[in-house]
Design a protein around this motif. Structure first.
Motif, short mmCIF file in Angstrom:
data_model
loop_
_atom_site.label_atom_id
_atom_site.label_comp_id
_atom_site.label_asym_id
_atom_site.label_seq_id
_atom_site.Cartn_x
_atom_site.Cartn_y
_atom_site.Cartn_z
N SER A 72 2.22 -21.01 12.32
CA SER A 72 1.89 -20.12 11.25
C SER A 72 3.15 -19.71 10.52
O SER A 72 4.21 -19.59 11.06
CB SER A 72 0.98 -18.94 11.52
N ILE A 73 3.13 -19.11 9.35
CA ILE A 73 3.87 -18.40 8.49
C ILE A 73 4.21 -17.03 8.66
O ILE A 73 3.16 -16.40 8.76
CB ILE A 73 4.04 -18.84 7.00
N ASP A 74 5.39 -16.44 8.98
CA ASP A 74 5.51 -15.14 9.24
C ASP A 74 5.83 -14.66 7.86
O ASP A 74 7.01 -14.56 7.22
CB ASP A 74 6.85 -14.73 10.09
N GLY A 75 4.79 -13.93 7.24
CA GLY A 75 4.81 -13.55 5.71
C GLY A 75 6.01 -12.41 5.60
O GLY A 75 6.36 -12.26 4.65
N THR B 69 5.45 -22.73 -1.40
CA THR B 69 4.51 -22.30 -0.49
C THR B 69 4.26 -23.43 0.93
O THR B 69 5.16 -24.46 0.64
CB THR B 69 2.82 -22.50 -1.00
N PHE B 70 3.67 -22.78 1.93
CA PHE B 70 3.62 -24.00 3.04
C PHE B 70 3.12 -25.10 2.70
O PHE B 70 3.40 -26.07 3.14
CB PHE B 70 3.20 -23.18 4.35
N ALA C 133 -5.11 -25.49 3.87
CA ALA C 133 -5.29 -24.00 4.48
C ALA C 133 -4.10 -23.11 4.13
O ALA C 133 -4.48 -21.76 4.19
CB ALA C 133 -5.39 -23.91 5.99
N GLU C 134 -2.71 -23.60 3.91
CA GLU C 134 -1.53 -22.83 3.61
C GLU C 134 -1.32 -23.14 2.08
O GLU C 134 0.01 -23.03 1.84
CB GLU C 134 -0.48 -23.25 4.57
N ARG C 135 -2.32 -23.60 1.24
CA ARG C 135 -1.92 -23.63 -0.01
C ARG C 135 -1.20 -22.58 -0.77
O ARG C 135 -0.28 -22.92 -1.73
CB ARG C 135 -3.42 -23.95 -0.88
N ASP C 136 -1.60 -21.46 -0.48
CA ASP C 136 -1.04 -20.27 -0.99
C ASP C 136 0.05 -19.26 -0.22
O ASP C 136 0.30 -18.23 -0.62
CB ASP C 136 -2.03 -19.36 -1.51
N THR C 137 0.40 -19.77 0.94
CA THR C 137 1.25 -19.11 1.77
C THR C 137 2.63 -19.38 1.19
O THR C 137 3.17 -20.33 1.40
CB THR C 137 0.89 -19.60 3.21
N LEU C 138 3.32 -18.17 0.87
CA LEU C 138 4.74 -18.06 0.61
C LEU C 138 5.80 -18.63 1.43
O LEU C 138 5.56 -18.15 2.90
CB LEU C 138 5.03 -17.00 0.01
N ILE C 139 6.52 -19.47 1.20
CA ILE C 139 7.76 -19.55 2.14
C ILE C 139 9.02 -19.39 1.43
O ILE C 139 8.90 -19.46 0.11
CB ILE C 139 7.79 -21.04 2.71
#
Length: 492
Positions: free
Chosen positions: A347-350, A160-161, A141-147
């Motif tokens: 969740s990640i705070d973008g 990514t996360f 679900a978080e494949r593309d979520t930047l961290i």
């Protein structure tokens, strides 16, 4: 002569051991008694009528003796002798004693411990697999979520996360493999070893193993009563699970700190300060951390208890130590359940991630790489230009993406010429999304690399689950076979 047991020995050793049997071992003792009786009958060591009468007495004991309600009195040494005493009441001393033919407390005890440890092991492995499944789902679900990824406590590179979680998934899958390998070492039956050297009676050790649901008998009879690596091996594997999860949990704590703030923990997992109304305390993460440490410590205690013990049958590896170890399963189960729930909820705070990326200039590695590929520079020269650019924008308090002028100046000073990278090309080179998208190498955070990895994780977890299901099926089949064979004795 003073009568056994001494009152202090009774209260400090025998009574606690009896309570331990009540809490943990009665089902295993019952299964061993029934399986041993079946084996004695099938091998002709006991006749059909004697076998039937002993079987009926065992059924009556199970029906009429409320073990849970018993208080240790010292009239018998322990639960084993309690059952033998109950058999004597129903059958007389001679026939009652026939059940103990060709076996010892030594092989019985380690079989009891193994049966019980296997049950706890299976429950822990199931929960570890459930956590792995939750982490894989979250990674997808978080494949593309930047961290922001950190090294040495400092912002390092964007990722990514999903990619970060995948690293933790790989460790957990290896830990589950270690648990299953350690569980396989438990899965060999000591019955038939008797005290040390097996027996002069024509016992069938394979049949005992099958009836009790083991993969096979443990070969060397001395090792059956002396080698406790089935205990040390599994608790060592437990320790590694929670040591490794503790490192992951510590990152979650760091990420949720106000100054970092890239991980958002929802209100259902946050407690408010009793005096400071502005504070959001994600204390479940702290509970995870200390419970993981407690679990690792409890596992360590069992392993360390075996240190410098003799290679023989000994109480150091038996009832009280075995019972103490089950606390590791209790606290470990809480960690696995809570961590699965936490991972699903966070969740990640973008916006915070973007702010930290800009403030720390963590995409300049790709700027240097781009200069090597497009400008023909050595990496060292490109690295110096990228470092000059980062220092300039940090000093000016501007985002790296708006630092083309600083870059152009640094490039000219280092090379004596102008760069071919215009503002749009520069902005793309230092973009976090571009940084990740380029990294499609095996194991990288790029979308294609992540899709391949996630498919591999799901396949690996399926294989682990299938292995676990096969063990569970064999255990259930053995239980049914034992019930059928024991019931057949009653009909003879």
């Amino acid at each position: 002569m003073e009568k056994f047991p001494h009152p202090v020995y009774k209260e400090t050793v025998l009574a606690p051991l009896f309570e331990g049997v009540k809490a943990h071992y009665v089902p295993a003792f019952r299964a061993i008694n029934r399986a041993h009786l079946v084996m004695l009958a099938e091998t002709g060591i006991l006749g059909a009528d004697d076998s039937r009468r002993i079987a009926a007495a065992l059924v009556d004991i199970d029906r009429t003796v409320d073990v849970a309600a018993l208080t240790y009195t010292g009239e018998v040494e322990d639960y084993f002798f309690l059952v033998e005493a109950e058999l004597k009441k129903r059958l007389g001393p001679d026939l009652a004693g026939m059940l103990h033919t060709a076996r010892s407390r030594n092989d019985m005890d380690h079989t009891v411990f193994k049966l019980t440890l296997k049950r706890h092991a299976d429950a822990m492995i199931d929960k570890a697999q459930a956590l792995a499944a939750a982490m894989i789902d979250k990674a997808a679900a978080e494949r593309d979520t930047l961290i922001v990824a950190y090294t040495h406590g400092q912002p390092a590179q964007p990722s990514t996360f999903g990619h970060y979680l995948s690293a933790a998934v790989e460790v957990l899958l290896r830990d589950i493999e270690r648990l299953q390998a350690a569980r396989a070492n438990i899965d060999h039956c000591p019955m038939g070893a008797a005290a040390i050297t097996t027996s002069g009676f024509p016992i069938d050790r394979q049949r005992m193993s099958d009836l009790l649901g083991f993969a096979g008998p443990l070969r060397n009879s001395y090792g059956c009563i002396a080698s406790v690596d089935y205990t040390t091996g599994f608790y060592a594997a437990i320790k590694l699970v929670f040591l490794h999860l503790g490192r992951f949990i510590q990152d979650l704590q760091f990420w949720s700190a106000f100054e970092v703030g890239q991980l958002h923990v929802p209100g259902s997992l946050v407690q408010i300060s009793s005096i400071m109304p502005q504070k959001r305390n994600p204390v479940p993460i702290e509970h995870l951390r200390h419970l993981a440490s407690m679990t690792a410590g409890r596992a360590d205690a069992i392993v360390n208890t075996m240190h410098n013990t003799p290679f023989t049958d000994m109480n150091d590896s038996e009832g009280e130590v075995q019972s103490a170890g089950y606390a590791a399963f209790e606290s470990g189960a809480r960690v696995l359940d809570l961590l699965a729930a936490l991972i699903a909820a966070v969740s990640i705070d973008g916006a915070r991630v973007a702010k930290n990326i800009d403030a720390a200039c963590i995409t300049v590695t790709e700027l240097a790489d781009t200069l090597v590929r497009r400008e023909g520079l050595s990496f060292r020269q490109a690295h110096e230009i990228a470092a000059d650019t980062a220092r300039a924008v940090i000093a000016a308090g501007t985002p790296l993406g708006a630092g083309h002028a600083a870059f152009a100046r640094a490039f000219r000073e280092r090379t004596g010429r102008d760069s071919a990278l215009d503002e749009p090309a520069f902005a793309e080179a230092v973009s976090a999304r571009h940084f990740v998208a380029l990294r499609e190498r095996f194991g990288g955070p790029g979308p294609k690399a992540m899709d391949e990895a996630l498919a591999a994780y799901r396949a690996a977890l399926t294989a682990l689950s299938d292995r676990q299901a096969a063990d569970a099926a064999r255990t259930a089949e053995a239980r049914a076979a034992l019930d059928a064979a024991f019931d057949a004795l009653l009909q003879e």
